[in-house]
Design an enzyme around this catalytic site. Structure first.
Site, PDB file in Angstrom:
ATOM      1  N   ASN A  17     -15.137 -33.843  43.268  1.00 43.32           N
ATOM      2  CA  ASN A  17     -15.864 -32.648  43.724  1.00 43.32           C
ATOM      3  C   ASN A  17     -17.389 -32.834  43.758  1.00 43.32           C
ATOM      4  O   ASN A  17     -18.106 -32.027  44.330  1.00 43.32           O
ATOM      5  CB  ASN A  17     -15.524 -31.415  42.862  1.00 43.32           C
ATOM      6  N   ASP A  30      -6.205 -24.031  44.071  1.00 41.10           N
ATOM      7  CA  ASP A  30      -6.768 -24.388  45.378  1.00 41.10           C
ATOM      8  C   ASP A  30      -6.817 -23.171  46.309  1.00 41.10           C
ATOM      9  O   ASP A  30      -5.956 -22.287  46.228  1.00 41.10           O
ATOM     10  CB  ASP A  30      -5.892 -25.488  45.995  1.00 41.10           C
TER      11      ASP A  30
HETATM   12  C1  FPP Z   1     -10.387 -25.490  45.057  1.00 42.86           C
HETATM   13  O1  FPP Z   1     -10.667 -24.586  46.072  1.00 42.86           O
HETATM   14  C2  FPP Z   1     -10.999 -25.053  43.841  1.00 42.86           C
HETATM   15  C3  FPP Z   1     -11.978 -25.731  43.200  1.00 42.86           C
HETATM   16  C4  FPP Z   1     -12.545 -27.006  43.654  1.00 42.86           C
HETATM   17  C5  FPP Z   1     -12.552 -25.194  41.985  1.00 42.86           C
HETATM   18  C6  FPP Z   1     -11.672 -24.331  41.148  1.00 42.86           C
HETATM   19  C7  FPP Z   1     -12.548 -23.474  40.362  1.00 42.86           C
HETATM   20  C8  FPP Z   1     -12.298 -22.211  39.997  1.00 42.86           C
HETATM   21  C9  FPP Z   1     -11.016 -21.535  40.164  1.00 42.86           C
HETATM   22  C10 FPP Z   1     -13.347 -21.414  39.405  1.00 42.86           C
HETATM   23  C11 FPP Z   1     -14.132 -22.130  38.388  1.00 42.86           C
HETATM   24  C12 FPP Z   1     -13.533 -22.009  37.057  1.00 42.86           C
HETATM   25  C13 FPP Z   1     -14.126 -22.597  36.031  1.00 42.86           C
HETATM   26  C14 FPP Z   1     -13.631 -22.372  34.646  1.00 42.86           C
HETATM   27  C15 FPP Z   1     -15.284 -23.461  36.272  1.00 42.86           C
HETATM   28  P1  FPP Z   1     -11.446 -25.105  47.344  1.00 42.86           P
HETATM   29  O2  FPP Z   1     -12.888 -24.812  47.140  1.00 42.86           O
HETATM   30  O3  FPP Z   1     -11.159 -26.547  47.564  1.00 42.86           O
HETATM   31  O4  FPP Z   1     -10.825 -24.208  48.440  1.00 42.86           O
HETATM   32  P2  FPP Z   1     -10.541 -24.614  49.944  1.00 42.86           P
HETATM   33  O5  FPP Z   1      -9.576 -25.778  49.909  1.00 42.86           O
HETATM   34  O6  FPP Z   1      -9.928 -23.381  50.509  1.00 42.86           O
HETATM   35  O7  FPP Z   1     -11.856 -24.955  50.566  1.00 42.86           O
END
Ligand code: FPP
Length: 254
Positions: free
Chosen positions: A77, A29
């Site tokens: 998501n 996250d």
């Molecule tokens: C959460 O950060 C992360 C995600 C929803 C996606 C995680 C994905 C990756 C690390 C990269 C993709 C990897 C693959 C293999 C597809 P957030 O976007 O919710 O961050 P925030 O809470 O700061 O907005």
């Protein structure tokens, strides 16, 4: 798969503090906040998130872990803007295309947890290919939870169990936790010992809700794109200082 011995088996608590984990699961996250703090588009945060994932897979193998599960796209998501969903799909494709050969050579078995329903055909083919290509590997398990939700996984498992009950291959009287687990996406993987969540949030967000029943939860302030080997080691050390009791008594308390 249940890895924790029952209290009855151990006589008191579970394995003593200090034992090495079998399986670490991570809620990656903070990509968005990482990007926002640098005035960059969120997609750049996810790109850096993939680099952190690469580092972490390598670090996990280096420190001697056998199983790593990462949460990379949840069934929730889909509520994000289409452009971000597409960016995450594109990153999964790029990751598999770029890393699959190397992972396969290194003896890594790749499993994609989650439902295939709703995934575009090209992604579905790619994840099937990644699983088939690494099926015979057993040195290290990398599970990527993609289009994954814990409740959805359990409902799908119940559907599979119901089919087995109706065709007679499963006996309702002998169905128990252990036999139910064969229907989960993680059927051949031990339960996580540790669930790490980065970015200072304190939730499981529908991640491995069955499997994490006895996991130690480790919440870290680091944003996922900054995560590295030192954070993985810190989480393992935190785990090693805790005493897991699996519902039993602290050692020496009986
Ligand atoms: C959460 O950060 C992360 C995600 C929803 C996606 C995680 C994905 C990756 C690390 C990269 C993709 C990897 C693959 C293999 C597809 P957030 O976007 O919710 O961050 P925030 O809470 O700061 O907005």
């Amino acid at each position: 798969m249940t890895s924790a011995p029952s209290a009855a088996q151990t006589g008191e608590g579970g394995p003593p503090a200090g034992s090495f984990p079998d399986h670490v699961a991570i809620i990656m996250d903070g990509n968005g906040r990482w990007a926002k703090s640098r005035n960059l588009p969120r997609a750049v945060g996810h790109e850096r998130g993939v680099e952190a994932l690469r580092r972490t897979v390598e670090a996990a193998q280096d420190v001697g872990l056998k199983n790593l599960t990462v949460y990379s796209f949840s069934t929730e998501n889909w509520r994000r803007p289409v452009s971000e969903v597409n960016a995450l799909f594109g990153l999964l494709k790029a990751y598999v295309k770029r890393d699959l050969d190397r992972l396969a050579r290194e003896g890594v078995r790749v499993r994609i947890l989650g439902t295939r329903k709703g995934l575009p055909d090209d992604i579905r083919e790619l994840v099937d290919r990644a699983e088939a290509r690494t099926e015979a590997n057993s040195k290290f398990n990398l599970c990527i939870a993609f289009n994954y939700g814990g409740r959805e996984e359990i409902v799908r498992a119940v559907q599979k169990a119901a089919k087995s009950l109706s065709d007679g291959s499963l006996n309702p009287d002998t169905l128990d936790e252990e036999s139910f687990e064969q229907f989960l996406d993680t059927s051949e993987v031990p339960d996580p010992d540790i669930v790490i969540r980065t970015s200072g949030e304190y939730r499981l967000s529908n991640f491995l809700i069955w499997q994490a029943a006895y996991a130690e939860l480790v919440f870290m302030d680091v944003l996922w794109p900054d995560f590295g080997k030192e954070h993985l080691i810190e989480a393992i050390e935190t785990f090693q200082k805790r005493e897991r009791r699996f519902g039993g008594l602290a050692s020496g308390a009986a």
